[in-house]
Enzyme design. Structure first.
Site, mmCIF file in Angstrom:
data_model
loop_
_atom_site.group_PDB
_atom_site.id
_atom_site.type_symbol
_atom_site.label_atom_id
_atom_site.label_comp_id
_atom_site.label_asym_id
_atom_site.label_seq_id
_atom_site.Cartn_x
_atom_site.Cartn_y
_atom_site.Cartn_z
ATOM 1 N N LYS A 83 0.844 -1.195 0.000
ATOM 2 C CA LYS A 83 0.000 0.000 0.000
ATOM 3 C C LYS A 83 0.879 1.245 0.000
ATOM 4 O O LYS A 83 1.884 1.294 0.721
ATOM 5 C CB LYS A 83 -0.915 -0.027 1.222
ATOM 6 C CG LYS A 83 -1.960 1.069 1.258
ATOM 7 C CD LYS A 83 -2.935 0.860 2.405
ATOM 8 C CE LYS A 83 -4.003 1.941 2.429
ATOM 9 N NZ LYS A 83 -5.003 1.714 3.488
ATOM 10 N N SER A 158 -9.508 2.401 1.838
ATOM 11 C CA SER A 158 -8.424 3.086 1.177
ATOM 12 C C SER A 158 -7.390 2.139 0.554
ATOM 13 O O SER A 158 -6.506 2.581 -0.187
ATOM 14 C CB SER A 158 -7.702 4.000 2.179
ATOM 15 O OG SER A 158 -7.136 3.252 3.236
ATOM 16 N N SER A 182 -10.865 0.148 5.680
ATOM 17 C CA SER A 182 -9.990 0.245 4.511
ATOM 18 C C SER A 182 -9.392 -1.066 4.034
ATOM 19 O O SER A 182 -8.816 -1.122 2.948
ATOM 20 C CB SER A 182 -8.870 1.256 4.784
ATOM 21 O OG SER A 182 -9.396 2.563 4.823
#
Length: 472
Positions: A83, A158, A182
């Site tokens: 990420k 996210s 997320s």
């Protein structure tokens, strides 16, 4: 589908076995994934930084180590993407912000380092919303990530880039983080698996507020067994992290059951009337939940008392946003998106009494969850309240005719669970008649991470929803 494409859609556990048995080399596995990224990433926009040459060097080193007879590690030779809010030493990490467009950290943060130590091959970084704020992945640096199941729709967030990369076959494993959904929200949107672990199960380091338990890091994969494998290397103690749990993580990757005889299941399609959910989602999941009875479980409509969960989450999140972003927003008001400035502004207005009240509510909520899980083994609920929506929309402003006041409201099926501190798994729960994925959220008692993996795996094996791949 080519042979290379077949490699790119297999579970990580199968790929690890192929490499271990020398049926495929780490370099061959990597090249298959790099070719697929080159061909399909332009339409998905999941991988935003790619280091093909660095990955090739690492894969060659992995093959040389195996040829020399060195012991193989759990993720040996598996390509992974991190990420873009996780610091990667020597590789650009932008946090989805123009303020960090050229930032290259000096070292890996712990979650990245643990995957590397387990033998994973770092391919690149996956897209995020700015500073991971919000459950829709878009930013001014890289644009929006598209859902592999329907171009033009959101991949969630996210950790949306990671979920989309998994669904599209760009990597077999990805990592993420979860404050308000997320890891779970994008998993549901992209028909993959995401686990929000118990706070402290996967230690976060470095962290500016190391005692906070609202945001956690964790794994995503195409199967529950893949997530369990990744958890076995991400979890475990670290003395630099004050909330890190000391449990041995090895058991998380033990074989998972396919029956759930005697399991006591609570089903809460709207979390006790606390959230509005698109009727299409409830319709899909209501049919899927019947599978638990076929697996030997008893299912009842019930929900814990989640009173105060919204205030707990809203207060603690605002406090963290004020701490992390208020000064940044003051210095760069035109380069920090409005939703972050709004959330930080709420935090700036908090008093000590507000925080004390939130912690008191937090304590009572925990006590009620413990009592609820004396009657049930798991709680089932929708992961998301909406289906994937057009990428041009920042966030849904209405659900089934009910107005959503801000960028957090439509995520409450996840945020209220975050406030409980309980582990929560999103597993593929079915599809709407027109082919959009729906996620089922499996919530366990405090610290029962292994249980949610067991329940999710049995459901996954019985339904096969996760084996349905997008037609890219």
């Amino acid at each position: 589908m080519t042979a290379d494409d077949d490699l790119c859609t297999r579970p990580a556990t199968e790929l690890a076995a192929l490499v271990r048995d020398r049926e495929v080399s780490a370099r061959e596995l990597l090249e298959a994934h790099l070719a697929r990224i080159e061909r399909l990433n332009p339409q998905v926009n999941a991988v935003v930084t790619l280091d093909a040459e660095g990955a090739r060097a690492a894969a060659d080193a992995a093959d040389a180590a195996q040829a020399a007879g060195e012991p193989l590690r759990p993720l040996h030779g598996l390509p992974v993407a991190h990420k873009d809010t996780h610091a990667t030493g020597g590789m650009r990490t932008t946090w989805g912000s123009p303020l960090h467009a050229d930032t290259v950290p000096l070292r890996d943060e712990l979650v990245v380092a643990r995957m590397a130590a387990a033998g994973a091959i770092r391919v690149g970084k996956t897209n995020v919303p700015e500073f991971a704020a919000g459950s829709h992945t878009f930013n001014t640096l890289f644009g929006a990530t598209h859902n592999p199941y329907r171009h033009g729709l959101s991949a969630g967030g996210s950790s949306g880039g990671g979920a989309a990369a998994l669904a599209a076959g760009f990597v077999p494993l990805a990592d993420g983080s979860d404050m308000g959904g997320s890891l779970r929200n994008p998993a549901a949107f992209c028909n993959v698996v995401g686990l929000r672990p118990t706070p402290g199960r996967v230690p976060t380091w470095p962290a500016p507020m190391a005692w906070s338990q609202l945001s956690v890091q964790g794994p995503m994969g195409r199967t529950v067994a893949d997530v369990a494998l990744q958890m076995s290397v991400l979890a475990g103690p670290d003395r630099r992290v004050p909330i890190a749990l000391d449990d041995d993580p090895a058991g998380l990757a033990a074989p998972l059951p396919e029956r759930l005889d005697g399991l006591r299941v609570a089903w809460a399609p709207d979390l006790g009337g606390r959230v509005t959910v698109d009727p299409a989602i409830v319709s899909v999941l209501a049919a899927s939940v019947r599978v638990f009875e076929d697996l030997g479980a008893t299912v009842e409509d019930d929900c814990p008392d989640l009173s105060g969960a919204d205030e707990v989450f809203g207060t603690l999140r605002a406090w963290l946003f004020d701490t992390n972003f208020s000064e940044l927003a003051r210095r760069h008001p035109d380069q920090v998106k409005e939703s972050i400035r709004w959330n930080a502004g709420l935090g700036a207005q908090l008093s000590g009494a507000d925080l004390a009240r939130a912690e008191q509510l937090h304590t009572k909520l925990h006590e009620r969850m413990v009592a609820f899980f004396e009657r049930y083994d798991v709680l089932l609920a929708p992961t998301t309240q909406v289906l994937p929506f057009p990428v041009e929309i920042e966030y849904p402003t209405e659900i089934a005719g009910v107005h959503q006041e801000n960028y957090l409201e439509w995520m409450r099926s996840c945020t209220v669970i975050s406030a409980t501190g309980c582990p929560a798994l999103s597993v593929p729960g079915g599809f709407t008649p027109d082919g959009l994925p729906v996620g089922l959220q499996v919530v366990g008692p405090p610290r029962a991470d292994r249980r949610v993996l067991e329940v999710g795996h049995a459901f996954e094996q019985a339904t096969g929803f996760g084996r349905r791949r997008p037609a890219l």
